[in-house]
Write a protein that holds these residues in place. Structure first.
Motif, PDB file in Angstrom:
ATOM      1  N   GLU A  84       0.849  -1.201   0.000  1.00  0.00           N
ATOM      2  CA  GLU A  84       0.000   0.000   0.000  1.00  0.00           C
ATOM      3  C   GLU A  84       0.875   1.238   0.000  1.00  0.00           C
ATOM      4  N   ASN A  85       0.304   2.350  -0.458  1.00  0.00           N
ATOM      5  CA  ASN A  85       1.001   3.629  -0.539  1.00  0.00           C
ATOM      6  C   ASN A  85       2.288   3.476  -1.355  1.00  0.00           C
ATOM      7  N   SER A  86       2.211   2.691  -2.398  1.00  0.00           N
ATOM      8  CA  SER A  86       3.388   2.343  -3.191  1.00  0.00           C
ATOM      9  C   SER A  86       3.581   3.309  -4.349  1.00  0.00           C
ATOM     10  N   ARG A  87       4.813   3.447  -4.741  1.00  0.00           N
ATOM     11  CA  ARG A  87       5.144   4.226  -5.938  1.00  0.00           C
ATOM     12  C   ARG A  87       5.215   3.278  -7.146  1.00  0.00           C
ATOM     13  N   ALA A  88       5.389   3.854  -8.304  1.00  0.00           N
ATOM     14  CA  ALA A  88       5.523   3.055  -9.529  1.00  0.00           C
ATOM     15  C   ALA A  88       6.784   2.196  -9.466  1.00  0.00           C
ATOM     16  N   ASN A  89       6.834   1.156 -10.275  1.00  0.00           N
ATOM     17  CA  ASN A  89       7.965   0.225 -10.375  1.00  0.00           C
ATOM     18  C   ASN A  89       8.179  -0.591  -9.107  1.00  0.00           C
ATOM     19  N   CYS A  90       7.103  -0.810  -8.357  1.00  0.00           N
ATOM     20  CA  CYS A  90       7.179  -1.654  -7.162  1.00  0.00           C
ATOM     21  C   CYS A  90       6.260  -2.857  -7.330  1.00  0.00           C
ATOM     22  N   ALA A  91       6.588  -3.925  -6.606  1.00  0.00           N
ATOM     23  CA  ALA A  91       5.802  -5.152  -6.697  1.00  0.00           C
ATOM     24  C   ALA A  91       5.615  -5.781  -5.332  1.00  0.00           C
ATOM     25  N   ALA A  92       4.434  -6.348  -5.126  1.00  0.00           N
ATOM     26  CA  ALA A  92       4.171  -7.224  -3.989  1.00  0.00           C
ATOM     27  C   ALA A  92       4.581  -8.614  -4.447  1.00  0.00           C
ATOM     28  N   VAL A  93       5.348  -9.321  -3.627  1.00  0.00           N
ATOM     29  CA  VAL A  93       5.828 -10.655  -3.983  1.00  0.00           C
ATOM     30  C   VAL A  93       5.486 -11.607  -2.841  1.00  0.00           C
ATOM     31  N   LEU A  94       4.987 -12.772  -3.178  1.00  0.00           N
ATOM     32  CA  LEU A  94       4.774 -13.838  -2.202  1.00  0.00           C
ATOM     33  C   LEU A  94       5.708 -14.978  -2.576  1.00  0.00           C
ATOM     34  N   GLN A  95       6.571 -15.342  -1.636  1.00  0.00           N
ATOM     35  CA  GLN A  95       7.492 -16.457  -1.844  1.00  0.00           C
ATOM     36  C   GLN A  95       6.993 -17.639  -1.023  1.00  0.00           C
ATOM     37  N   ARG A  96       7.038 -18.854  -1.622  1.00  0.00           N
ATOM     38  CA  ARG A  96       6.558 -20.048  -0.933  1.00  0.00           C
ATOM     39  C   ARG A  96       7.654 -21.100  -0.889  1.00  0.00           C
ATOM     40  N   SER A  97       7.708 -21.805   0.248  1.00  0.00           N
ATOM     41  CA  SER A  97       8.652 -22.905   0.421  1.00  0.00           C
ATOM     42  C   SER A  97       7.875 -24.200   0.571  1.00  0.00           C
ATOM     43  N   ASN A  98       8.204 -25.193  -0.217  1.00  0.00           N
ATOM     44  CA  ASN A  98       7.516 -26.489  -0.160  1.00  0.00           C
ATOM     45  C   ASN A  98       7.688 -27.194   1.170  1.00  0.00           C
ATOM     46  N   SER A  99       8.877 -27.126   1.730  1.00  0.00           N
ATOM     47  CA  SER A  99       9.239 -27.980   2.854  1.00  0.00           C
ATOM     48  C   SER A  99       9.097 -27.331   4.212  1.00  0.00           C
ATOM     49  N   GLY A 100       8.819 -26.060   4.276  1.00  0.00           N
ATOM     50  CA  GLY A 100       8.731 -25.377   5.561  1.00  0.00           C
ATOM     51  C   GLY A 100      10.075 -24.872   6.042  1.00  0.00           C
ATOM     52  N   THR A 101      11.117 -24.983   5.233  1.00  0.00           N
ATOM     53  CA  THR A 101      12.459 -24.566   5.643  1.00  0.00           C
ATOM     54  C   THR A 101      12.761 -23.112   5.310  1.00  0.00           C
ATOM     55  N   GLY A 102      11.891 -22.433   4.611  1.00  0.00           N
ATOM     56  CA  GLY A 102      12.147 -21.054   4.221  1.00  0.00           C
ATOM     57  C   GLY A 102      13.046 -20.945   3.002  1.00  0.00           C
ATOM     58  N   ARG A 103      13.112 -21.970   2.183  1.00  0.00           N
ATOM     59  CA  ARG A 103      13.856 -21.941   0.920  1.00  0.00           C
ATOM     60  C   ARG A 103      12.828 -21.724  -0.184  1.00  0.00           C
ATOM     61  N   VAL A 104      12.995 -20.684  -0.980  1.00  0.00           N
ATOM     62  CA  VAL A 104      12.003 -20.316  -1.990  1.00  0.00           C
ATOM     63  C   VAL A 104      11.948 -21.366  -3.099  1.00  0.00           C
ATOM     64  N   ASP A 105      10.770 -21.996  -3.240  1.00  0.00           N
ATOM     65  CA  ASP A 105      10.539 -22.965  -4.307  1.00  0.00           C
ATOM     66  C   ASP A 105       9.604 -22.404  -5.375  1.00  0.00           C
ATOM     67  N   GLY A 106       8.732 -21.493  -4.986  1.00  0.00           N
ATOM     68  CA  GLY A 106       7.800 -20.883  -5.920  1.00  0.00           C
ATOM     69  C   GLY A 106       7.486 -19.472  -5.467  1.00  0.00           C
ATOM     70  N   TRP A 107       7.116 -18.617  -6.412  1.00  0.00           N
ATOM     71  CA  TRP A 107       6.785 -17.237  -6.072  1.00  0.00           C
ATOM     72  C   TRP A 107       5.795 -16.675  -7.083  1.00  0.00           C
TER      73      TRP A 107
END
Length: 149
Positions: A84-107
């Motif tokens: 929210e209250n974002s300027r141009a050229n910004c993105a919301a990103v959701l990163q997901r880890s398959n195993s629960g270890t906090g290693r990004v597998d998908g986003w």
């Protein structure tokens, strides 16, 4: 950009690649990578009728340069990121880890549409032992992120 270099960028975190890919079009659009879409509800926006009204904010709102990053979770549907209250050229990103270890597998990411100052991602399935986190990226730089939930 070659497939190998894109894969290398995504494995390194993905946000810079997200912005590079989303800046190609004039209109904001969802972009995804890794194995995003492998689990139920992924690819749907949180406004889908079976999930609407089931999300609650988890953790504190994070700020960078006056912009806000929020993480929402539903035990029925998964999670999504919102800026929210974002300027141009910004993105919301959701990163997901398959195993629960906090290693990004998908986003999945969503850039701010022209004329508005917010964006939210599609749902990431962090149910059944998987975890996810939200990230605010602008101009190819990761500015702030939430904890893994």
């Amino acid at each position: 950009m070659s497939r190998r270099s894109l894969t290398t960028l995504l494995a390194a975190g993905g946000a810079a690649a997200v912005l590079a890919l989303t800046q190609v079009s004039a209109h904001a659009a969802s972009v995804q990578g890794g194995n995003y879409g492998a689990y139920g509800m992924e690819g749907q926006y949180p406004t889908v009728s079976s999930c609407a009204g089931t999300f609650q904010q988890v953790g504190a709102t994070r700020y960078a340069g006056g912009m806000a990053l929020k993480y929402f979770y539903s035990s029925k549907c998964g999670s999504f990121a919102r800026i929210e209250n974002s300027r141009a050229n910004c993105a919301a990103v959701l990163q997901r880890s398959n195993s629960g270890t906090g290693r990004v597998d998908g986003w999945v990411s969503e850039t701010v549409d022209p004329g508005i100052d917010y964006a939210y991602t599609k749902i990431g399935n962090n149910l059944n032992g998987r975890v996810s986190r939200a990230l605010l990226a602008c101009d190819g730089e990761d500015l702030v992120f939430t904890s893994w939930y």
